[in-house]
Structures are given as C-alpha cells and as structure tokens.
Design a protein around this motif. Structure first.
Motif, PDB file in Angstrom:
ATOM      1  N   PHE A   1       0.833  -1.209   0.000  1.00 40.81           N
ATOM      2  CA  PHE A   1       0.000   0.000   0.000  1.00 40.81           C
ATOM      3  C   PHE A   1       0.867   1.257   0.000  1.00 40.81           C
ATOM      4  O   PHE A   1       0.526   2.255  -0.635  1.00 40.81           O
ATOM      5  CB  PHE A   1      -0.941  -0.002   1.202  1.00 40.81           C
ATOM      6  CG  PHE A   1      -2.192  -0.784   0.983  1.00 40.81           C
ATOM      7  CD1 PHE A   1      -3.329  -0.173   0.464  1.00 40.81           C
ATOM      8  CD2 PHE A   1      -2.250  -2.134   1.275  1.00 40.81           C
ATOM      9  CE1 PHE A   1      -4.493  -0.884   0.253  1.00 40.81           C
ATOM     10  CE2 PHE A   1      -3.401  -2.864   1.066  1.00 40.81           C
ATOM     11  CZ  PHE A   1      -4.537  -2.238   0.549  1.00 40.81           C
TER      12      PHE A   1
ATOM     13  N   SER B   1      -2.493   0.248   6.688  1.00 38.85           N
ATOM     14  CA  SER B   1      -2.444   0.172   5.223  1.00 38.85           C
ATOM     15  C   SER B   1      -3.166   1.359   4.600  1.00 38.85           C
ATOM     16  O   SER B   1      -2.662   2.003   3.662  1.00 38.85           O
ATOM     17  CB  SER B   1      -3.079  -1.143   4.744  1.00 38.85           C
ATOM     18  OG  SER B   1      -2.368  -2.260   5.229  1.00 38.85           O
ATOM     19  N   PHE B   2      -4.351   1.674   5.111  1.00 38.65           N
ATOM     20  CA  PHE B   2      -5.103   2.840   4.650  1.00 38.65           C
ATOM     21  C   PHE B   2      -4.311   4.121   4.867  1.00 38.65           C
ATOM     22  O   PHE B   2      -4.159   4.957   3.965  1.00 38.65           O
ATOM     23  CB  PHE B   2      -6.438   2.898   5.401  1.00 38.65           C
ATOM     24  CG  PHE B   2      -7.269   4.117   5.108  1.00 38.65           C
ATOM     25  CD1 PHE B   2      -8.105   4.156   4.001  1.00 38.65           C
ATOM     26  CD2 PHE B   2      -7.219   5.225   5.948  1.00 38.65           C
ATOM     27  CE1 PHE B   2      -8.876   5.284   3.732  1.00 38.65           C
ATOM     28  CE2 PHE B   2      -7.988   6.348   5.694  1.00 38.65           C
ATOM     29  CZ  PHE B   2      -8.821   6.371   4.574  1.00 38.65           C
ATOM     30  N   HIS B   3      -3.782   4.240   6.063  1.00 42.68           N
ATOM     31  CA  HIS B   3      -3.003   5.428   6.438  1.00 42.68           C
ATOM     32  C   HIS B   3      -1.743   5.554   5.585  1.00 42.68           C
ATOM     33  O   HIS B   3      -1.390   6.639   5.108  1.00 42.68           O
ATOM     34  CB  HIS B   3      -2.657   5.297   7.918  1.00 42.68           C
ATOM     35  CG  HIS B   3      -1.571   6.190   8.393  1.00 42.68           C
ATOM     36  ND1 HIS B   3      -0.275   5.771   8.540  1.00 42.68           N
ATOM     37  CD2 HIS B   3      -1.579   7.486   8.770  1.00 42.68           C
ATOM     38  CE1 HIS B   3       0.469   6.769   8.992  1.00 42.68           C
ATOM     39  NE2 HIS B   3      -0.300   7.814   9.143  1.00 42.68           N
TER      40      HIS B   3
END
Length: 421
Positions: A74, A304-306
């Motif tokens: 990511f 992962s989003f961050h």
C-alpha cells in the motif's frame, strides 16, 4: 546596638541561605530519583487480562509478516501513484483530480496527528506507571508537539532561504535595453537564469517582469497568465492608466513564480518525509513488539489505509518538486520501507524489549508528541493552506467544493479508524 543588628542580620541570612541550599538539594535529589524511576526497564503493573488471554506468539508472528507485506504494498502504491501518474492527464499535478486527492490525503495526515498520535502520547505520558511528578503535573504531550511544530517552522524557513540564495547565486545580472514601450529606451538590471535561459519574471507567453524597476512589457497586453483556473480580468488595469502609457508599476518578488513554487515544493517534500518517517518508525516498533493478535489485526487495515494516503501526499509533493528520477525513487523507497523495517525491528526486539516499562513509555510518548506536531504543521501549513488559499482554488467553485468534501472525508475516515486501532 548596630553590632547586634548586624549579627542578627548575619544569622538570618545564614539561616535563609542554608534553607535555600537544603531545599535545592532536596529538589535535586527528588528530581534525580523521579528521572531514574522514569528510565526503569522493569514491567510496570500487570498485563491487561484481554491481551494476556489473546497472547499467541506464533499467530502474532504470522500477522506481523502479513502486516509487513500489506503495508509495503500500500505504501509503494500510494507514493508511486503521483510519480507515475504525472505522465497521465488525469493524475498530473496540475489536474483538478490531483488537487482533490491531495486534499483527501491532507485530511488523513491531519487526523493522524490530532486523533491518533497526540492522544496516544498524552495517554502514555500520563500513565499511572510513570512517576506522578513531573509527568502528571504538566501537559508534556502538547508541549512537545508545540515545540516540534515551531522547530518545523524554523527548518521550513531556513531551508527555503537556503534554496533561494542558492538559486540567486546561479544567476548572473545582465542589462536590458528598451523596456518601456511608451517612453522610450531605459536601461534596467535584470537577472538571467542560466539553466532556463530566461529572465527572472519572464512569462511563458513572452511577458516580462523586471526586478527593481517593476516595468512591464507583455506584447502590448496587460493580462497576466496565472495558470489554469485564474480569474478572468484579475490582472486588468484601470482604463485611465491605459490612456497614458502601456507601462504600469506593480511589485514583483525576486524570481519567477514557478521557481519560487519549485523551491517550496522541494522544502515541503523533504520536511514532510521527515515527519512521516519519524512516526512510522514508532508505529512499526509498537506493532512489532506486540505478541497479541487482537492488537495486530485491526492495525493492519488501519495502517495500510493510512500508509497509502500518506504516500500519495508525499508522492505528490515529490512530483511537484521536480526531482531527478533517482532522487525521487530514493525518497519514495525510503518512505515505503520505513514502517515495514520498524515492524521487522520490533519483531526481533520482542523477546527482550519491554513495551510496558516506564522508559519505553516515556520514549514512545515523546516520539508520538513530536510526530503529532510535525504532521499537524505540515498538513495545515504546507498541504491545506498552500492549496486552499491559492488563486486557482478561489477562482474555481467546483474545485473548492470537491476539495473541502475530500478534506473532511479524509479526516473523518481516518478519525473513525481510532475506534478499532
């Protein structure tokens, strides 16, 4: 009588001096004792019952390897998207889609600093395991965050000044004849950019802003090109000034807008990476030393989003700075591997590193506070304010609405992740 008063005064001063000395020694001894307690490596308190029940070193190790792979993928995708996409029309750094996506990423970074890093730092530095004095007597987390933000401002300013002076040294003065179209020839001093062969202030359309005299010649036109989204008629002069002369006086800073913007992008990208890397190390170590799958599972998705949107914001700044391909690749790789390396290091230290010791709590709390200050400053000043207060944004209502929605959406989504991680 006077001798008795002098003797009494001397005795009083001696007692007062002794009292002060004694208090100072007691304070010094107490302070040293508190510091030594704060640096203890012994386990503070008991393990949380839920975490103790969920403790599984084998399962935790598998999840850590999964976290390394997911966060690395990511992170690479996030930082590479602007760098690779700058050759695509819809992802170029001057496209509206890029501005909106960057606003979303800025919201994610802002929420990371305010909602995740700063509260964690406050909780850690006020933990009952730490000595009540001084940790519970003063808001150290906010203080360290404030100092970090001010130091970042200083670094930002000094770095900008350095690059501007470096740019000035690369230019040589020349003389330009015949500048004022209406009044005849004048000789003024200008600066030549050796790398581009253009005068500082020379516009792409041939317009010229000459430093010092503020003279203006733009092919008999008084409309300045400010790029995509500029307001129509913004630079038009009043009719009465046009009736007398084609020239008019206005102030321009040294250097062209493109060069000044490029300097800012260079500084912003480097300072932003410094802030991101500093807290990524702590996040990676915290995840790596944990032996609880219950703690690691929610962190994988949240990080992962961050990591993706932090990488997108950083990649956009790197792309705008126009670094060489090698320099851009090195900065992108350094960002992408920082958190995975932190997780790997934490995994190796898990056997003898005690995250529940006072020393670990103090170090983690200070690093979280400093990271929060840097991220809040960078998101507000160099990402949000730089774009939202620009002429391009103020002249495009649709872009304003889309950017504000993206900003609040990014901040809201990242904040909501605090419910799980």
């Amino acid at each position: 009588m006077s001798s008795i008063q002098e003797l009494a005064g001397g005795l009083w001063l001696g007692e007062f001096s002794g009292l002060i000395t004694g208090k100072a020694r007691a304070f010094s001894a107490s302070f040293v004792q508190k510091v030594s307690e704060s640096m203890s490596t012994a386990t503070c308190g008991g393990e949380d019952d839920e975490l103790e029940t969920c403790r599984d070193e084998k399962a935790a190790f598998i999840l850590k390897m999964l976290a390394i792979a997911a966060i690395l993928i990511f992170g690479v995708c996030g930082v590479a998207t602007p760098l690779v996409g700058k050759k695509r029309r819809f992802l170029r750094t001057d496209s509206n889609l890029f501005v909106v996506a960057k606003a979303f990423a800025a919201g994610v970074i802002l929420a990371t600093g305010f909602v995740h890093m700063l509260p964690d730092a406050t909780s850690t530095l006020t933990d009952p395991c730490l000595p009540k004095y001084p940790w519970s007597k003063f808001p150290f987390s906010g203080f360290f965050a404030m100092i970090a933000a001010l130091v970042t401002l200083l670094v930002d300013f000094v770095a900008t000044q350095y690059y501007e002076r470096k740019q000035e040294k690369q230019s040589q003065p020349v003389h330009v004849d015949y500048v004022n179209i209406a009044t005849g020839p004048e000789i003024v001093s200008a600066e030549v950019n050796e790398s581009s062969g253009k005068l500082f202030g020379e516009e792409a359309g041939g317009g010229m802003h000459i430093v010092g005299m503020h003279a203006h010649a733009a092919h008999h036109s008084h409309n300045h090109s400010h790029g995509q989204g500029a307001c129509e008629g913004h630079s038009q002069d009043r009719p009465d000034s046009l009736s007398h002369s084609h020239s008019h006086s206005h102030s321009h800073g040294f250097g062209s807008g493109d060069e000044e913007n490029n300097i800012r992008h260079v500084v912003v990208s480097q300072v932003l990476e410094l802030g991101i890397v500093s807290h990524s190390i702590i996040i990676g170590l915290s995840l790596g030393v944990s032996q609880s799958p219950c703690t690691i599972k929610p962190l994988i998705g949240a990080l992962s989003f961050h990591q993706f949107f932090e990488g997108f914001a950083l990649g956009g700044c790197i792309s705008q700075a126009q670094f060489s391909t090698f320099h851009s690749t090195m900065m992108a790789c350094f960002f992408a591997i920082t958190t995975p390396v932190g997780i790997a290091a934490g995994t190796g230290l898990a056997s003898f590193y005690n995250p529940n010791s006072p020393r670990a709590m103090v170090v983690e709390g200070i690093f979280d506070s400093v990271s929060a200050g840097i991220l809040v400053y960078m998101s507000l000043v160099d990402l949000i304010a730089a774009d939202f207060l620009s002429k391009r944004m103020s002249c495009n209502v649709r872009l304003q609405v889309a950017s504000y929605v993206a900003l609040f959406l990014g901040a809201g989504l990242m904040s909501s992740l605090a419910l799980w991680a």
